[in-house]
Design an enzyme around this catalytic site. Structure first.
Site, PDB file in Angstrom:
ATOM      1  N   ASP A   1       0.863  -1.178   0.000  1.00  0.00           N
ATOM      2  CA  ASP A   1       0.000   0.000   0.000  1.00  0.00           C
ATOM      3  C   ASP A   1       0.907   1.238   0.000  1.00  0.00           C
ATOM      4  O   ASP A   1       2.132   1.142  -0.206  1.00  0.00           O
ATOM      5  CB  ASP A   1      -0.928  -0.061   1.217  1.00  0.00           C
ATOM      6  CG  ASP A   1      -2.228   0.732   1.003  1.00  0.00           C
ATOM      7  OD1 ASP A   1      -2.192   1.750   0.302  1.00  0.00           O
ATOM      8  OD2 ASP A   1      -3.264   0.316   1.553  1.00  0.00           O
TER       9      ASP A   1
ATOM     10  N   ASP B   1      -6.280   4.000  -6.432  1.00  0.00           N
ATOM     11  CA  ASP B   1      -7.154   4.263  -5.290  1.00  0.00           C
ATOM     12  C   ASP B   1      -7.462   5.764  -5.243  1.00  0.00           C
ATOM     13  O   ASP B   1      -6.900   6.562  -5.997  1.00  0.00           O
ATOM     14  CB  ASP B   1      -6.419   3.804  -4.020  1.00  0.00           C
ATOM     15  CG  ASP B   1      -7.326   3.714  -2.801  1.00  0.00           C
ATOM     16  OD1 ASP B   1      -8.553   3.861  -2.941  1.00  0.00           O
ATOM     17  OD2 ASP B   1      -6.783   3.488  -1.689  1.00  0.00           O
TER      18      ASP B   1
ATOM     19  N   GLU C   1     -12.035   9.137  -6.678  1.00  0.00           N
ATOM     20  CA  GLU C   1     -13.437   9.554  -6.807  1.00  0.00           C
ATOM     21  C   GLU C   1     -13.588  10.971  -7.392  1.00  0.00           C
ATOM     22  O   GLU C   1     -14.660  11.223  -7.946  1.00  0.00           O
ATOM     23  CB  GLU C   1     -14.114   9.503  -5.429  1.00  0.00           C
ATOM     24  CG  GLU C   1     -14.298   8.088  -4.893  1.00  0.00           C
ATOM     25  CD  GLU C   1     -13.009   7.476  -4.380  1.00  0.00           C
ATOM     26  OE1 GLU C   1     -12.893   6.239  -4.406  1.00  0.00           O
ATOM     27  OE2 GLU C   1     -12.100   8.238  -3.989  1.00  0.00           O
TER      28      GLU C   1
ATOM     29  N   ARG D   1     -10.897   1.868  -7.492  1.00  0.00           N
ATOM     30  CA  ARG D   1     -11.927   2.048  -6.461  1.00  0.00           C
ATOM     31  C   ARG D   1     -13.155   2.746  -7.027  1.00  0.00           C
ATOM     32  O   ARG D   1     -14.273   2.413  -6.682  1.00  0.00           O
ATOM     33  CB  ARG D   1     -11.365   2.828  -5.272  1.00  0.00           C
ATOM     34  CG  ARG D   1     -12.319   2.810  -4.073  1.00  0.00           C
ATOM     35  CD  ARG D   1     -11.686   3.268  -2.786  1.00  0.00           C
ATOM     36  NE  ARG D   1     -11.530   4.726  -2.721  1.00  0.00           N
ATOM     37  CZ  ARG D   1     -11.093   5.373  -1.642  1.00  0.00           C
ATOM     38  NH1 ARG D   1     -10.724   4.698  -0.548  1.00  0.00           N
ATOM     39  NH2 ARG D   1     -10.976   6.691  -1.650  1.00  0.00           N
TER      40      ARG D   1
ATOM     41  N   ASP E   1     -13.370   0.420   1.515  1.00  0.00           N
ATOM     42  CA  ASP E   1     -12.781   0.307   2.848  1.00  0.00           C
ATOM     43  C   ASP E   1     -13.843  -0.086   3.856  1.00  0.00           C
ATOM     44  O   ASP E   1     -14.383   0.746   4.608  1.00  0.00           O
ATOM     45  CB  ASP E   1     -12.131   1.649   3.232  1.00  0.00           C
ATOM     46  CG  ASP E   1     -10.995   2.016   2.274  1.00  0.00           C
ATOM     47  OD1 ASP E   1     -10.506   1.112   1.569  1.00  0.00           O
ATOM     48  OD2 ASP E   1     -10.622   3.190   2.233  1.00  0.00           O
TER      49      ASP E   1
ATOM     50  N   HIS F   1      -7.152  -7.802   3.246  1.00  0.00           N
ATOM     51  CA  HIS F   1      -6.522  -6.477   3.303  1.00  0.00           C
ATOM     52  C   HIS F   1      -7.050  -5.734   4.515  1.00  0.00           C
ATOM     53  O   HIS F   1      -8.247  -5.780   4.797  1.00  0.00           O
ATOM     54  CB  HIS F   1      -6.874  -5.700   2.024  1.00  0.00           C
ATOM     55  CG  HIS F   1      -6.361  -4.295   1.979  1.00  0.00           C
ATOM     56  ND1 HIS F   1      -5.063  -3.960   2.307  1.00  0.00           N
ATOM     57  CD2 HIS F   1      -6.981  -3.133   1.609  1.00  0.00           C
ATOM     58  CE1 HIS F   1      -4.907  -2.649   2.159  1.00  0.00           C
ATOM     59  NE2 HIS F   1      -6.056  -2.128   1.733  1.00  0.00           N
TER      60      HIS F   1
ATOM     61  N   ASP G   1     -66.024 -37.390 -43.801  1.00  0.00           N
ATOM     62  CA  ASP G   1     -65.856 -38.497 -42.861  1.00  0.00           C
ATOM     63  C   ASP G   1     -65.419 -39.736 -43.640  1.00  0.00           C
ATOM     64  O   ASP G   1     -65.419 -39.750 -44.882  1.00  0.00           O
ATOM     65  CB  ASP G   1     -67.207 -38.723 -42.158  1.00  0.00           C
ATOM     66  CG  ASP G   1     -67.097 -39.608 -40.918  1.00  0.00           C
ATOM     67  OD1 ASP G   1     -65.972 -39.927 -40.504  1.00  0.00           O
ATOM     68  OD2 ASP G   1     -68.164 -39.963 -40.363  1.00  0.00           O
TER      69      ASP G   1
ATOM     70  N   GLU H   1     -60.343 -42.474 -44.475  1.00  0.00           N
ATOM     71  CA  GLU H   1     -59.024 -43.059 -44.170  1.00  0.00           C
ATOM     72  C   GLU H   1     -58.391 -43.806 -45.365  1.00  0.00           C
ATOM     73  O   GLU H   1     -57.154 -43.896 -45.365  1.00  0.00           O
ATOM     74  CB  GLU H   1     -59.136 -43.998 -42.969  1.00  0.00           C
ATOM     75  CG  GLU H   1     -59.474 -43.309 -41.669  1.00  0.00           C
ATOM     76  CD  GLU H   1     -60.906 -42.791 -41.585  1.00  0.00           C
ATOM     77  OE1 GLU H   1     -61.122 -41.749 -40.946  1.00  0.00           O
ATOM     78  OE2 GLU H   1     -61.799 -43.445 -42.175  1.00  0.00           O
TER      79      GLU H   1
ATOM     80  N   ASP I   1     -64.629 -40.773 -33.239  1.00  0.00           N
ATOM     81  CA  ASP I   1     -65.808 -41.385 -32.620  1.00  0.00           C
ATOM     82  C   ASP I   1     -65.458 -41.889 -31.225  1.00  0.00           C
ATOM     83  O   ASP I   1     -65.255 -43.090 -30.997  1.00  0.00           O
ATOM     84  CB  ASP I   1     -66.331 -42.516 -33.499  1.00  0.00           C
ATOM     85  CG  ASP I   1     -66.779 -42.010 -34.869  1.00  0.00           C
ATOM     86  OD1 ASP I   1     -67.034 -40.791 -34.992  1.00  0.00           O
ATOM     87  OD2 ASP I   1     -66.863 -42.820 -35.801  1.00  0.00           O
TER      88      ASP I   1
END
Length: 1533
Positions: free
Chosen positions: A87, A204, A207, A287, A303, A361, A1097, A1100, A1204
């Site tokens: 640091d 760091d 801001e 940060r 922090d 840390h 009908d 088939e 049916d």
């Protein structure tokens, strides 16, 4: 800025500058929201591999010797540990770009000291630069050079550097938005890096932080420093702990760019890192952040303090930064401020081992908290080592997650909600989190406890440490987690790549790789691995990496290297695979190297199975990283891998071995004892690949005998072609290239241009050589959705068989056969398909053939497969899971659609086969029919009774009893002579009439009968092949011989022999037949009786004799009794049972002659379009055709009833399954005979059926001859009232139903919709078949059990309103017992949808004139949407000619908007707005409502708000607002 959340719910933004510039992302899943957000702001960087290791830091070690002491004591206890920080105490007087040459004299050598043991060094820099001299009053050259370059932030005058105070004392602040500053910063960093070597940079205080308020001079009194409104910020002063807002930067006033300070510093630092580290990836940690920072940097959560609140807060913090696109995130482990207790630090080390950024840390003045400080034998050291070792084991998985974040925007640390968002219990889980999809971390976050309340989501989970499956699922549990433990669980279905851990990643990256496989409910799993050198920039962009996809299906682990652009120098291998959830020990395990085909078997001592834990451990696999392999172990039940070589009855050892197959008894029920050898089938002999497909030639493996079916020789050489039609449609076709074979003569909608862009296709196709098979893989998930590389592929003249493994056990479709469940049972069930006059019954092949199915994959993706073959066939499911097709002719021609949602599967399928017909509006009304009306008076009386009872009713039918002797086109002039006049009078009152036609035409007439004589003249009837006879193939059906009296006391067969006429069957393939049929229908309409629709009908085709009169079929007897007979009803009688001889000849429009054997299943299909066309010509209206026999694409012209059926409770619930299947098949206009056709219906059954039938798209009450009446007015007043109530709801919602039919017609969407189509992520819905939806929004839950007065229904996860009460039911994602008295059916409307409606009347002719109403069911966010289609209701082609109105509705912010999408509506059909019902309108009284029309004119409306039900009703009728113009309706309190 600030945001305020309030329980409305609402969010208020307040900002004090700039503009409002919103971007909205629609997801629709939480994970997709993040992906879309990161596509917007930039996807995250992949951090260096070593940066995923554990890290140690401290502010104020005091000296380098103390730093080294910390390093050494943690090395000594062998803590996995990659990175050491310094640091600001390493600096000379805390000045950037300097180091303390007394306390940190050896710092230039510290980098080498760490690197000797494989560790890395990171140092810190702050933005603030001291103005003071260095030690000894020497120049601070970094400051001097910055001043010379005007690198600083200036005061309001834009000239004077702003002075503040930070760590080194008086400071200036670099303006990173200035190019001069960026150049200075890059230069200073490069100079410093030559002096102090290091690996990465931590920035760091950016801001930007300032210990003075604004500046050493304070800040001027102006609107920037003291704006008119100050957001809720720290100290409520804009410049608190930072700079004056009127300071000047290159990007503007600090007031505007303050929040970008950290972001601009990141951009400048990225350039500096690139300058210093060149091609190395390195790492940046910042940060302060802003959207987009994640492209370059990670972040820690600041922090924090050593307390239990902050250990808890870290998880929501990480989850939020996952949303923000910064996945490299973590909190200071054990806390930054204050002394950490041992317990807190121990619990924090456990959870911190699973922070993506894992760093311990703490701050100046507090005792050390690195793990070794607590003593080498401490519990803290032991548990820290344990979980960091797990972390290092799983780093390949974590690294792969970062690859997914970088390339797809996926989250790394993931809220449980992201994976289980349909489960509302996960929405508030913030004390647990996931790594990706698959690793659930449950830490202890409170002091003095070893038990936590943890939520176990709805999936299979395994305890990571014990490897055992846990029992709880979708519930909160009290999880026991002693002091040295953490809750860690692997999700079933996951494959996690691993590596043998070491104390640093430098060393672990040289160790062997492995896999942990966690099997899901279906014994399947999937995963992936990304691997590169771990440190070079842009390896993804430059393709310098390895990418694996891993899958497990059916005991086969595939390691597929889908990209291999990197060769690891350490010659890494996958050595170990651990599989969780393996029930029994395998007898053998094989490893196959894909490139060479070499197979090795693991020795027994390399296979370990823990029978108690159900874990299989495979060791010594030696699979080289970057190459593809498969690992196969025989399943818990290897017998399920057998494929039946003798599907016929009567298998024995001799018959089996005569086919070249293996005979081995099994103790498991239904497992075949005769099965194919592993390499039985075909082998690839040649291949050609293009961008548009694959062409192969395959040769039968002559090593094995033929399957030895007499008369059906094997075809040894086949051609295979794969076509890439579109991104979501492919076709693969297998045929005999040497001999022309029959192919289905139906044209499908296949694009003329293939999809040649591989990147656009959702699928990948590959082949397997021996045995030959095709594999289709969904690229997005790696799931094999088709894999026919299994033994048993057979292609002979009259028997073709192919098997595919299935992607899951969830398969739907295949018809037409009665199924007891919607989802197929895969335990050795075979279903025959061959069109037949066969009432619904278990395992009975019925009227139509639909060889189409939808498969749901375990990922909740869906696909559909059509076998485009019209021969008799069957399909067999077995629990492998697999599906075997067997067909008796033609070719194999498969089409596959990729979805990926179930609804999209149907849309894509109907795009292929043809979109469904749009029925006439009136055909959505209730309909009555009966076989056995004695005369027209009975019909007239029924009509009168229905009117008197006020029961809605639109359509009356005439069954064959209206005919003279059951002859088409002849009216019974004795009993039904008044029918034409009755029909005319009913039609004059808005009713419609449908009459029946059968295909068979009597040939025994003694009086002129144009249908016969004209048909004979035009040669429309089916005959024998010319080389055998020129005679008609005669059958017998309903027509009676003239001039006879039928003795009904005789048995059926005798009646047929004595009284039924010889009948000829039109060949509807012929163009001449279609013309003849049209003429007969038009003549009947013009000369006999008017009608509005036609019911066809017996097509088939059905016959009352077998094959032909005399039952002697000419020609090849194998066609009638083929070598293999599917399990059809009366299969012992042959294929011609109750139909024509298979050797009958039909003629296609092209003139090609085909055998009825091949086209039998197409007879009903060929009958349908000529009827559809004739109806239009005769009536000049759209009408409706209803057909009994169907085939894929029949839905373009007709609806279908389910045949049916019987008056029984089981047929009641199975009708829902039938409708849902026909929804899949592209025939949405469907329903069952309400109350049942055969047998007398009973009161309660019929009433419950009337309630359910009110929600069939095709709603018809119909029953059979000699049964009592069952229409709604045949019972009592209670029955009539309950029927009327249910039908009134139907008629109310007909505009919604009609709109759904329009969407089906234009988009292919379903009308009757299974719940899984809307809620596919909820696996409970995958098996629901006693409820269904109309479209997306109306849930129908009927009673279907005798005596029941309540029903258990599933309420899917969404907001739902009870239709009857308009109340929010307050339940979601649950099974609910719903009270259901005899006069009630449960209906629920889904929140978020708008349903158009109309006041019901006794028929649609009247109801269509009523104003349009809207039911608005508000969502949780108080929004809703819907649409509305309207036309004349019966015009031909209105949709295609754009003669309609189509509008969309939306509700937002208490305003309904009607947006006209298209208006081609004719004036007589225009509608006006009626009553608006808003459900969920809240408990605050709505007092005002306003209509605003298209021209902007507003009119007040009167709202009626029920605060108890929260229903708001606004009647707009009096305003005469037309629907074909846009308008809004708003309301407020």
């Amino acid at each position: 800025m600030e945001v305020t959340l309030q329980p409305a719910p609402a969010v208020t933004y307040r900002t004090i500058g700039g503009v409002l510039d919103f971007y909205i992302l629609f997801g629709d899943t939480p994970e997709q929201v993040v992906q879309e957000f990161l596509e917007l702001i930039g996807r995250p960087v992949i951090p260096a591999y070593w940066s995923l290791g554990f890290q140690l830091s401290r502010w104020d070690y005091g000296s380098l010797s103390e730093v080294k002491a910390t390093v050494e004591r943690n090395r000594a206890v062998q803590i996995p540990y990659d990175i050491q920080y310094t640091d600001i105490d390493y600096m000379e007087d805390k000045k950037d770009f300097t180091y303390d040459k007394v306390k940190f004299a050896d710092l230039p050598q510290f980098y080498d000291y760490l690197h000797e043991k494989g560790q890395r060094y990171i140092l810190i820099l702050d933005p603030a630069v001291a103005t003071s001299k260095r030690v000894g009053n020497t120049p601070y050259e970094s400051y001097d050079r910055g001043t010379a370059k005007n690198a600083w932030v200036f005061e309001a005058d834009g000239k004077t550097p702003l002075l503040g105070e930070v760590w080194p004392g008086e400071t200036v602040f670099p303006d990173y938005t200035s190019q001069a500053c960026i150049d200075w910063w890059v230069d200073e960093y490069e100079r410093f890096s030559r002096e102090i070597k290091h690996d990465a940079l931590w920035i760091d205080m950016n801001e930007v932080a300032n210990f003075k308020k604004g500046s050493v001079k304070g800040c001027a009194d102006n609107n920037l420093n003291y704006p008119p409104y100050t957001p809720s910020i720290l100290d409520e002063v804009m410049y608190s702990k930072t700079l004056c807002m009127d300071a000047k930067q290159a990007w503007g006033n600090h007031y505007d760019v303050h929040s970008l300070y950290g972001y601009s510093m990141v951009l400048a630092t990225e350039k500096a890192l690139q300058r210093v580290f060149g091609g190395n990836r390195t790492l940046m940690l910042t940060r302060s952040s802003f959207p987009g920072v994640g492209k370059y940097s990670g972040h820690w959560l600041g922090d924090n303090a050593a307390n239990w609140n902050d250990i808890k807060w870290a998880i929501p913090g990480m989850l939020e930064f996952s949303l923000f696109g910064v996945p490299y995130i973590g909190a200071d482990i054990c806390g930054f401020f204050d002394d950490s207790s041992e317990e807190l630090c121990r619990r924090w080390m456990q959870v911190g081992a699973f922070y993506p950024f894992s760093r311990n840390h703490n701050a100046q003045g507090y005792r050390p908290q690195d793990p070794a400080f607590y003593g080498p034998d401490s519990t803290l050291v032991k548990t820290s080592k344990h979980y960091l070792t797990i972390r290092y084991t799983l780093l390949p998985y974590l690294y792969t997650l970062f690859y997914r974040a970088h390339t797809a925007g996926e989250t790394v640390v993931r809220p449980v909600m992201h994976e289980f968002y349909w489960d509302s219990a996960t929405w508030t889980v913030d004390r647990q989190f996931l790594w990706g999809k698959s690793l659930l971390i449950t830490p202890v976050l409170d002091p003095g406890t070893d038990t936590v309340k943890a939520y176990i989501p709805d999936a299979v989970w395994y305890d990571y440490e014990t490897m055992e499956k846990i029992v709880p699922r979708k519930q909160v549990v009290n999880m026991y987690i002693p002091g040295d433990k953490l809750g860690l669980h692997i999700r079933g279905g996951a494959i996690l790549p691993t590596q043998q851990p070491a104390v640093t990643t430098t060393h672990s990256r040289t160790n062997p790789m492995g896999l942990i496989v966690a099997l899901d409910d279906n014994s399947q799993a999937m995963g992936e691995l990304f691997w590169d050198d771990g440190d070079t920039r842009e390896t993804v962009e430059k393709k310098n990496y390895i990418h694996y996809q891993f899958t497990v299906v059916n005991g086969l682990l595939a390691l597929q290297a889908i990209h291999a652009g990197y060769m690891d120098p350490n010659n890494l291998k996958f050595e170990d695979v651990t599989i969780l959830g393996v029930l029994v020990a395998p007898s053998n395990v094989s490893v196959r190297h894909t490139a060479t085909g070499a197979i090795t078997y693991l020795p027994a001592d390399s296979i370990q199975h823990d029978n108690n834990k159900k874990v299989l451990m495979l060791r010594g696999l030696s699979m080289t990283l970057g190459e593809s392999y498969t690992v196969q172990w025989n399943q818990a039940n290897p017998d399920f891998q057998r494929f039946d070589c003798h599907p016929e009855e009567g298998a024995d050892q001799a018959k089996c071995q005569a086919r070249g197959c293996i005979w081995k008894p099994s103790s498991f029920e239904k497992v075949p004892w005769c099965y194919y050898p592993d390499d039985y089938g075909y082998k690839v002999t040649s291949i050609s690949e293009t961008d548009s497909g694959i062409t192969l030639e395959v040769q039968r493996n002559a090593k094995h005998r033929s399957t030895n079916r007499p008369g059906s020789p094997d075809i040894n050489t086949l051609k295979v072609q794969v076509f890439y039609h579109t991104a979501d449609l492919l076709q693969f076709k297998i045929w005999d290239p040497s001999t022309e074979r029959y192919e289905v003569p139906i044209t499908l909608n296949v694009p003329t241009t293939p999809e040649t862009d591989e990147s656009k296709r959702k699928y990948k196709v590959q082949y397997v050589n021996n045995p030959f098979g095709i594999q289709v893989i969904r690229k997005s998930t790696g799931t094999k959705i088709w894999d026919s590389s299994v033994p048993g592929f057979t292609f002979s003249d009259m028997f073709i068989q192919v098997t595919t493994r299935l992607s899951s056990e969830y398969v739907y479709g295949f018809g037409e056969t009665e199924h007891p469940t919607y989802r197929h049972n895969l335990h050795y069930h075979t279903w025959g398909m061959f069109s037949k006059d066969q009432p619904p019954g278990y395992k009975m092949n019925c009227y139509g053939v639909h060889p189409f199915h939808m498969g749901l994959e375990n990922t909740a993706d869906a696909h559909g497969v059509l076998l485009f073959n019209s021969n008799a066939m069957d399909v067999t499911f077995q629990p492998t899971p697999s599906l075997t097709y067997r067909t008796l002719g033609g070719i194999l021609d498969f089409y596959m659609v990729l979805g990926p949602t179930p609804e999209m599967v149907v849309q894509e399928y109907t795009a292929l086969i043809g979109r469904p017909v749009l029925p006439a509006y009136w055909s959505l009304g209730f309909q009555l029919c009966r076989y056995g009306y004695v005369n027209d008076t009975e019909i007239k009386d029924l009509y009168t009774d229905m009117k008197d009872a006020g029961i809605p009713y639109d359509v009356q039918y005439g069954d064959i009893d209206y005919m003279e002797r059951q002859l088409n086109f002849l009216l019974d002039k004795e009993n039904f002579k008044g029918l034409p006049a009755l029909v005319d009078s009913m039609r004059a009152e808005g009713m419609r009439f449908i009459f029946i036609l059968d295909p068979a035409i009597s040939g025994n007439e003694t009086q002129p009968y144009p249908a016969w004589t004209d048909g004979l003249k035009q040669d429309v009837f089916i005959k024998w092949p010319q080389n055998i006879s020129n005679d008609i193939v005669w059958g017998k059906v309903w027509p009676d011989i003239p001039n006879v009296t039928v003795d009904n006391s005789l048995d059926w067969d005798t009646q047929v022999r004595l009284y039924r006429a010889y009948a000829a069957f039109p060949d509807f393939f012929r163009t001449s037949t279609a013309e003849w049929w049209k003429k007969e229908i038009v003549d009947f309409y013009n000369n006999v009786m008017k009608f509005d629709g036609i019911w066809i009908d017996m097509n088939e085709p059905a016959s009352f004799v077998h094959g032909t009169v005399g039952e002697n079929c000419l020609g090849n007897p194998l066609l009638e009794d083929p070598p293999y007979m599917p399990p059809l009803e009366s299969k012992h009688m042959g294929l011609n049972h109750k139909t024509l001889c298979m050797n009958s000849e039909q003629i296609l429009p092209s003139g090609k002659r085909v055998r009825h054997y091949d086209v039998h299943n197409l007879y009903g299909w060929s009958h349908t379009k000529p009827t559809f066309d004739a109806l239009h010509v005769a009536t000049k209206k759209r009408g409706i055709v209803v057909t009994r026999s169907t085939y894929p694409s029949s839905g373009q012209w007709a609806g279908h009833w389910l045949g049916d059926n019987f008056a029984s409770w089981d047929q009641l619930y199975k009708s829902i399954i039938g409708m849902m299947e026909f929804s899949l098949f592209g025939i949405p206009y469907t329903g069952a005979d309400i109350c049942g056709f055969f047998n007398p219906s009973e009161y309660e059954l019929c009433l419950r059926w009337m309630q359910l039938g009110a929600f069939y798209p095709y709603s018809r009450n119909h029953n059979g001859l000699n049964n009592p009446r069952q229409d709604p007015v045949a019972w009592d007043q209670f029955f009539a009232n309950a029927s009327r109530d249910a039908l009134n709801i139907r008629y109310t919602l007909l505009p919604y139903l009609y709109t759904l039919m329009f969407l089906a017609h234009t988009e292919g969407s379903t009308v009757v919709r299974p719940l899984l189509h809307e809620f596919v992520r909820d696996r409970i819905t995958w098996e629901v078949h006693r409820q269904f939806l109309w479209g997306p929004a109306l849930l129908i839950t009927p009673v279907m059990d005798k005596g029941a007065r309540e029903v258990k229904g599933y309420v899917p996860y969404d907001r739902w309103y009870d239709y009857h009460t308009a109340r929010d039911v307050g339940v979601r994602g649950q099974w609910v017992v719903m009270p259901t008295p005899l006069d009630h059916i449960n209906l629920h409307v889904r929140g978020g949808y708008i349903l158009p409606c109309q006041k019901p009347e006794r028929n649609t002719h009247i109801s269509r004139k009523n104003p349009l109403g809207l039911i608005v069911a508000l969502s949780d966010s108080n929004t809703a949407q819907g649409s509305f289609f309207w036309d004349d209701g019966d015009g031909i082609g209105t949709a295609e000619r754009k003669e309609y109105l189509h509008t969309s509705f939306s509700v937002q912010s208490n305003t309904l908007t009607n947006h006209v999408l298209h208006n081609g509506l004719k004036v007589p059909d225009q509608l006006r707005m009626g009553e608006l019902k808003i459900w969920g309108a809240g408990s605050v009284k709505i007092t005002q409502a306003t209509l605003t029309d298209e021209s902007g004119i507003s009119s007040p409306l009167t709202p009626h708000h029920n605060l108890v039900t929260q229903e708001l009703i606004i009647d707009v009728t009096s305003k005469n607002q037309v629907m074909h113009e846009s308008f809004t309706i708003s309301w407020r309190s």
